[in-house]
Design an enzyme around this catalytic site. Sequence first.
Site, mmCIF file in Angstrom:
data_model
loop_
_atom_site.group_PDB
_atom_site.id
_atom_site.type_symbol
_atom_site.label_atom_id
_atom_site.label_comp_id
_atom_site.label_asym_id
_atom_site.label_seq_id
_atom_site.Cartn_x
_atom_site.Cartn_y
_atom_site.Cartn_z
ATOM 1 C CG ASP A 103 -2.173 0.887 0.965
ATOM 2 O OD1 ASP A 103 -2.835 1.282 1.941
ATOM 3 O OD2 ASP A 103 -2.438 1.228 -0.217
ATOM 4 C CG ASP A 127 -1.521 2.098 6.839
ATOM 5 O OD1 ASP A 127 -2.507 2.746 6.483
ATOM 6 O OD2 ASP A 127 -1.591 0.926 7.282
HETATM 7 C C1 LIG Z 1 -2.847 10.347 9.780
HETATM 8 N N1 LIG Z 1 -1.503 10.423 10.345
HETATM 9 C C2 LIG Z 1 -0.806 11.574 10.545
HETATM 10 C C3 LIG Z 1 0.431 11.261 11.113
HETATM 11 C C4 LIG Z 1 1.432 12.274 11.506
HETATM 12 C C5 LIG Z 1 2.222 12.711 10.315
HETATM 13 O O1 LIG Z 1 2.912 13.871 10.669
HETATM 14 C C6 LIG Z 1 0.486 9.862 11.265
HETATM 15 C C7 LIG Z 1 1.438 8.942 11.753
HETATM 16 C C8 LIG Z 1 1.132 7.579 11.732
HETATM 17 C C9 LIG Z 1 -0.127 7.085 11.269
HETATM 18 C C10 LIG Z 1 -0.502 5.666 11.301
HETATM 19 C C11 LIG Z 1 -0.832 5.017 10.110
HETATM 20 C C12 LIG Z 1 -1.212 3.666 10.116
HETATM 21 C C13 LIG Z 1 -1.227 2.943 11.301
HETATM 22 C C14 LIG Z 1 -0.929 3.579 12.494
HETATM 23 C C15 LIG Z 1 -0.572 4.934 12.485
HETATM 24 CL CL1 LIG Z 1 -0.213 5.666 13.988
HETATM 25 C C16 LIG Z 1 -1.064 8.006 10.788
HETATM 26 C C17 LIG Z 1 -0.751 9.371 10.779
HETATM 27 C C18 LIG Z 1 2.300 6.896 12.272
HETATM 28 O O2 LIG Z 1 2.464 5.682 12.397
HETATM 29 N N2 LIG Z 1 3.225 7.832 12.607
HETATM 30 C C19 LIG Z 1 2.769 9.064 12.311
HETATM 31 O O3 LIG Z 1 3.410 10.104 12.503
#
Ligand SMILES: Cn1cc(CCO)c2c3c(c(-c4ccccc4Cl)cc21)C(=O)NC3=O
Length: 287
Positions: A138, A175
């Site tokens: 992905d 992700d």
């Molecule tokens: C929407 N979004 C925005 C952010 C911050 C970017 O500056 C973000 C993060 C993550 C994730 C994420 C994606 C997929 C699974 C788990 C997490 Cl925590 C999603 C994130 C993640 O794993 N780490 C992030 O900073």
Amino acid sequence: AFMLSRYESEFLEIECIGVGEFGAVYKCVKRLDGCLYAIKRSRRPLAGSANEQLALKEVYAHAVLGHHPHVVRYYSAWAEDDHMIIQNEYCDGGSLSDAIVKREVKGELFTEAELKDLLLQVSMGLKYIHSSGLVHLDIKPSNIFICHRLSTIEGESEEEDDGSPSARVIYKIGDLGHVTSSSSPQVEEGDTRFLASEVLHENYSYLPKADIFALGLTVLLAAGASPLPLNGDQWHSLREGRLPKLPQELSPPFRCLLQLLLDPDPTKRPSARELCKHTVLREKRTE
Ligand SMILES: Cn1cc(CCO)c2c3c(c(-c4ccccc4Cl)cc21)C(=O)NC3=O
């Protein structure tokens, strides 16, 4: 609930940084160590459902993948009051998708040097994932996160000529919800806009090259290509090996490399390992 959840007792929630059908992601401070973390809270999937499989794959992948500078770091995961919770490294620079929108709004484009830096860094992350026998499935701008590291903190030597710390952009693959084994895959297709046609036709013999294809489209979007089609003729024409129109002239060697990433024949696409050594990406900036 009278009993404070681990989430509430261990973390202070700063703000919501993302919402999707999966649940929500929060920027949190861990009370004990004072550090920032990105925490995804999602409804606990039905036991034995496909969603449970996906949730477990994500945690397994993080557990297997350990630490790499170009893969978002995993700290912990647990289930409580009907929610699945995963605590990851917080990347302070938003996603590549946010960065692309910001450039467009300002009418600026990623320079060829920046595109090469992006391609090289994400290739390093993919090389690590693929060398662990896994595939991401992905890869796309919204799953690539940015950390702004001030080089002096990292103890790197490079500084601006006035001695000020030069900001460096670090890209990290995030992700891992679609990660699967490249040898015995249970493929849960990612975003169809970035899907290689052989995977659509259920040919899973070259899955690492499907990540390379998605990386090629990702770099094209950063280069200013218009939003990708979900299906139809445009979807197929993007998979016949021709680059879409770009708002900037790229050097022939770099154009050829991008074309190779999108080759209809997965065996023609370079591996992540080959990309990491590729002269087009290795040479210091000429201009
Ligand atoms: C929407 N979004 C925005 C952010 C911050 C970017 O500056 C973000 C993060 C993550 C994730 C994420 C994606 C997929 C699974 C788990 C997490 Cl925590 C999603 C994130 C993640 O794993 N780490 C992030 O900073």
